[in-house]
Design an enzyme around this catalytic site. Structure first.
Site, mmCIF file in Angstrom:
data_model
loop_
_atom_site.group_PDB
_atom_site.id
_atom_site.type_symbol
_atom_site.label_atom_id
_atom_site.label_comp_id
_atom_site.label_asym_id
_atom_site.label_seq_id
_atom_site.Cartn_x
_atom_site.Cartn_y
_atom_site.Cartn_z
ATOM 1 N N GLU A 1 34.309 38.276 32.973
ATOM 2 C CA GLU A 1 35.200 38.123 33.959
ATOM 3 C C GLU A 1 34.989 39.052 35.017
ATOM 4 O O GLU A 1 34.594 40.264 34.693
ATOM 5 C CB GLU A 1 36.731 38.360 33.273
ATOM 6 C CG GLU A 1 37.745 38.536 34.302
ATOM 7 C CD GLU A 1 39.168 39.014 33.652
ATOM 8 O OE1 GLU A 1 39.084 39.183 32.432
ATOM 9 O OE2 GLU A 1 40.274 39.432 34.245
ATOM 10 N N ASN B 1 35.174 34.534 38.054
ATOM 11 C CA ASN B 1 36.161 35.454 38.823
ATOM 12 C C ASN B 1 37.400 34.262 39.125
ATOM 13 O O ASN B 1 37.331 33.383 40.157
ATOM 14 C CB ASN B 1 35.691 35.684 40.305
ATOM 15 C CG ASN B 1 36.797 36.598 40.972
ATOM 16 O OD1 ASN B 1 38.043 36.626 40.618
ATOM 17 N ND2 ASN B 1 36.259 37.394 41.929
ATOM 18 N N ALA C 1 43.233 34.341 41.920
ATOM 19 C CA ALA C 1 44.714 34.675 41.639
ATOM 20 C C ALA C 1 45.200 33.746 40.069
ATOM 21 O O ALA C 1 46.072 34.072 39.580
ATOM 22 C CB ALA C 1 45.600 33.787 42.655
ATOM 23 N N PRO D 1 40.438 30.261 43.487
ATOM 24 C CA PRO D 1 40.820 30.104 44.851
ATOM 25 C C PRO D 1 40.742 31.067 45.848
ATOM 26 O O PRO D 1 40.768 32.465 45.540
ATOM 27 C CB PRO D 1 42.480 29.752 44.532
ATOM 28 C CG PRO D 1 42.654 30.394 43.021
ATOM 29 C CD PRO D 1 41.323 30.375 42.425
ATOM 30 N N ASN D 2 40.618 30.816 47.025
ATOM 31 C CA ASN D 2 40.490 31.531 48.324
ATOM 32 C C ASN D 2 39.162 32.558 48.098
ATOM 33 O O ASN D 2 38.804 32.929 49.238
ATOM 34 C CB ASN D 2 41.953 32.536 48.395
ATOM 35 C CG ASN D 2 42.991 31.554 48.555
ATOM 36 O OD1 ASN D 2 43.089 30.898 49.472
ATOM 37 N ND2 ASN D 2 43.822 31.946 47.711
ATOM 38 N N TYR E 1 38.292 43.103 50.208
ATOM 39 C CA TYR E 1 37.041 42.471 49.553
ATOM 40 C C TYR E 1 35.699 42.432 50.020
ATOM 41 O O TYR E 1 34.773 41.806 49.560
ATOM 42 C CB TYR E 1 37.706 40.649 49.444
ATOM 43 C CG TYR E 1 38.984 40.511 48.619
ATOM 44 C CD1 TYR E 1 39.118 40.928 47.409
ATOM 45 C CD2 TYR E 1 40.038 40.203 49.298
ATOM 46 C CE1 TYR E 1 40.114 40.556 46.804
ATOM 47 C CE2 TYR E 1 41.294 39.998 48.808
ATOM 48 C CZ TYR E 1 41.241 40.151 47.308
ATOM 49 O OH TYR E 1 42.437 40.082 46.540
ATOM 50 N N ARG F 1 46.225 48.048 42.020
ATOM 51 C CA ARG F 1 46.852 47.180 43.114
ATOM 52 C C ARG F 1 48.169 46.918 42.704
ATOM 53 O O ARG F 1 48.730 47.792 41.795
ATOM 54 C CB ARG F 1 46.123 45.848 43.463
ATOM 55 C CG ARG F 1 44.453 46.204 44.009
ATOM 56 C CD ARG F 1 43.840 44.849 44.105
ATOM 57 N NE ARG F 1 44.335 44.440 45.297
ATOM 58 C CZ ARG F 1 44.263 43.146 45.736
ATOM 59 N NH1 ARG F 1 42.842 42.664 45.173
ATOM 60 N NH2 ARG F 1 44.831 42.462 46.949
ATOM 61 N N ARG G 1 38.371 37.084 55.957
ATOM 62 C CA ARG G 1 39.560 37.905 55.921
ATOM 63 C C ARG G 1 39.607 39.281 54.834
ATOM 64 O O ARG G 1 38.795 39.237 53.903
ATOM 65 C CB ARG G 1 40.787 36.909 55.620
ATOM 66 C CG ARG G 1 40.993 35.585 56.345
ATOM 67 C CD ARG G 1 41.322 35.785 57.834
ATOM 68 N NE ARG G 1 42.542 36.387 57.717
ATOM 69 C CZ ARG G 1 43.617 35.657 57.677
ATOM 70 N NH1 ARG G 1 43.801 34.246 57.617
ATOM 71 N NH2 ARG G 1 44.981 36.372 57.731
ATOM 72 N N HIS H 1 35.843 40.801 38.911
ATOM 73 C CA HIS H 1 36.743 41.006 40.111
ATOM 74 C C HIS H 1 36.245 41.802 40.948
ATOM 75 O O HIS H 1 35.651 42.870 40.663
ATOM 76 C CB HIS H 1 38.190 41.503 39.785
ATOM 77 C CG HIS H 1 38.861 40.599 38.659
ATOM 78 N ND1 HIS H 1 39.417 39.464 38.940
ATOM 79 C CD2 HIS H 1 38.762 40.430 37.368
ATOM 80 C CE1 HIS H 1 40.073 38.773 37.988
ATOM 81 N NE2 HIS H 1 39.825 39.647 36.814
HETATM 82 O O1 CA2 Z 1 39.530 41.009 43.127
HETATM 83 C C1 CA2 Z 1 39.129 39.932 42.799
HETATM 84 O O2 CA2 Z 1 38.159 39.507 42.621
HETATM 85 C C2 CA2 Z 1 40.402 39.006 42.704
HETATM 86 O O3 CA2 Z 1 40.246 38.073 41.736
HETATM 87 C C3 CA2 Z 1 40.562 38.337 43.961
HETATM 88 C C4 CA2 Z 1 41.811 37.281 44.064
HETATM 89 C C5 CA2 Z 1 43.078 38.154 43.438
HETATM 90 O O4 CA2 Z 1 44.094 37.092 43.690
HETATM 91 C C6 CA2 Z 1 43.040 38.734 42.234
HETATM 92 O O5 CA2 Z 1 44.087 39.562 42.037
HETATM 93 C C7 CA2 Z 1 41.790 39.700 42.162
HETATM 94 C C8 CA2 Z 1 41.999 37.004 45.389
HETATM 95 C C9 CA2 Z 1 40.766 36.054 46.315
HETATM 96 C C10 CA2 Z 1 41.192 35.876 47.558
HETATM 97 O O6 CA2 Z 1 40.111 36.107 48.153
HETATM 98 C C11 CA2 Z 1 40.251 36.242 49.540
HETATM 99 C C12 CA2 Z 1 39.028 36.514 50.257
HETATM 100 C C13 CA2 Z 1 39.195 36.784 51.411
HETATM 101 C C14 CA2 Z 1 40.253 36.801 52.239
HETATM 102 C C15 CA2 Z 1 41.252 36.431 51.620
HETATM 103 C C16 CA2 Z 1 41.421 36.447 50.360
#
Ligand code: CA2
Length: 145
Positions: free
Chosen positions: A99, A75, A78, A10-11, A23, A108, A18, A101
């Site tokens: 896996e 990946n 969340a 997700p996201n 990221y 974090r 963003r 990230h």
């Molecule tokens: O660091 C990573 O790849 C994560 O898997 C990214 C997840 C986060 O919940 C994990 O703890 C670590 C979040 C992905 C959200 O992606 C976004 C991308 C652009 C803007 C906002 C969120």
């Protein structure tokens, strides 16, 4: 020809739009493009799947049992920190996975330090940004050969 399935949770479809300070500026499309280029060079068939819905990811993993998938890069975003369902799906199909990230989840908030996947994964890459996907691809390619 070996088949690699790349799953993003997700996201991650929002990448590059963003929070670039966490990221990076590359989009998910950029990541997939670079993996497709590597897949061409390494003669690997690449499947790409992103979803914001837990059950869709579970179902895509089930499908991998029948579509020739040899290896998975995931990946879980969340869901890394919450999803027993996705963990169980990976354990059920018994397809090896890495896996990935983008961020270093250990640097974090405390809740990000625990992953429901790491103890099942062949390997874990965190904190190397989009490069992590390429490194995971190369490791998966070697493991599949
Ligand atoms: O660091 C990573 O790849 C994560 O898997 C990214 C997840 C986060 O919940 C994990 O703890 C670590 C979040 C992905 C959200 O992606 C976004 C991308 C652009 C803007 C906002 C969120």
């Amino acid at each position: 020809m070996r088949t690699l399935l790349v799953i993003n949770g997700p996201n991650l479809n929002m990448l590059g739009r963003r929070e670039p300070e966490i990221y990076g500026r590359q989009t998910l499309e950029d990541i997939i493009e670079s993996l497709e280029a590597l897949a061409d060079i390494h003669n690997i068939r690449l499947f790409n799947f992103q979803s914001n819905a837990e059950h869709e990811i579970v179902e895509r993993i089930h499908q991998a049992m029948d579509d020739g998938t040899d290896y998975i890069l995931i990946n879980p975003a969340a869901f890394t920190h919450t999803s027993v369902a996705i963990r169980d799906a990976l354990a059920t199909v018994s397809i090896p996975f890495i896996e990935v990230h983008l961020s270093n989840i250990h640097k974090r908030e405390d809740f990000r330090a625990h992953s429901y996947f790491s103890d099942l994964a062949d390997g874990v890459i965190a904190g190397l940004g989009t490069k992590g996907y390429e490194l995971a691809f190369l490791a998966a390619s070697e493991k599949m050969s």
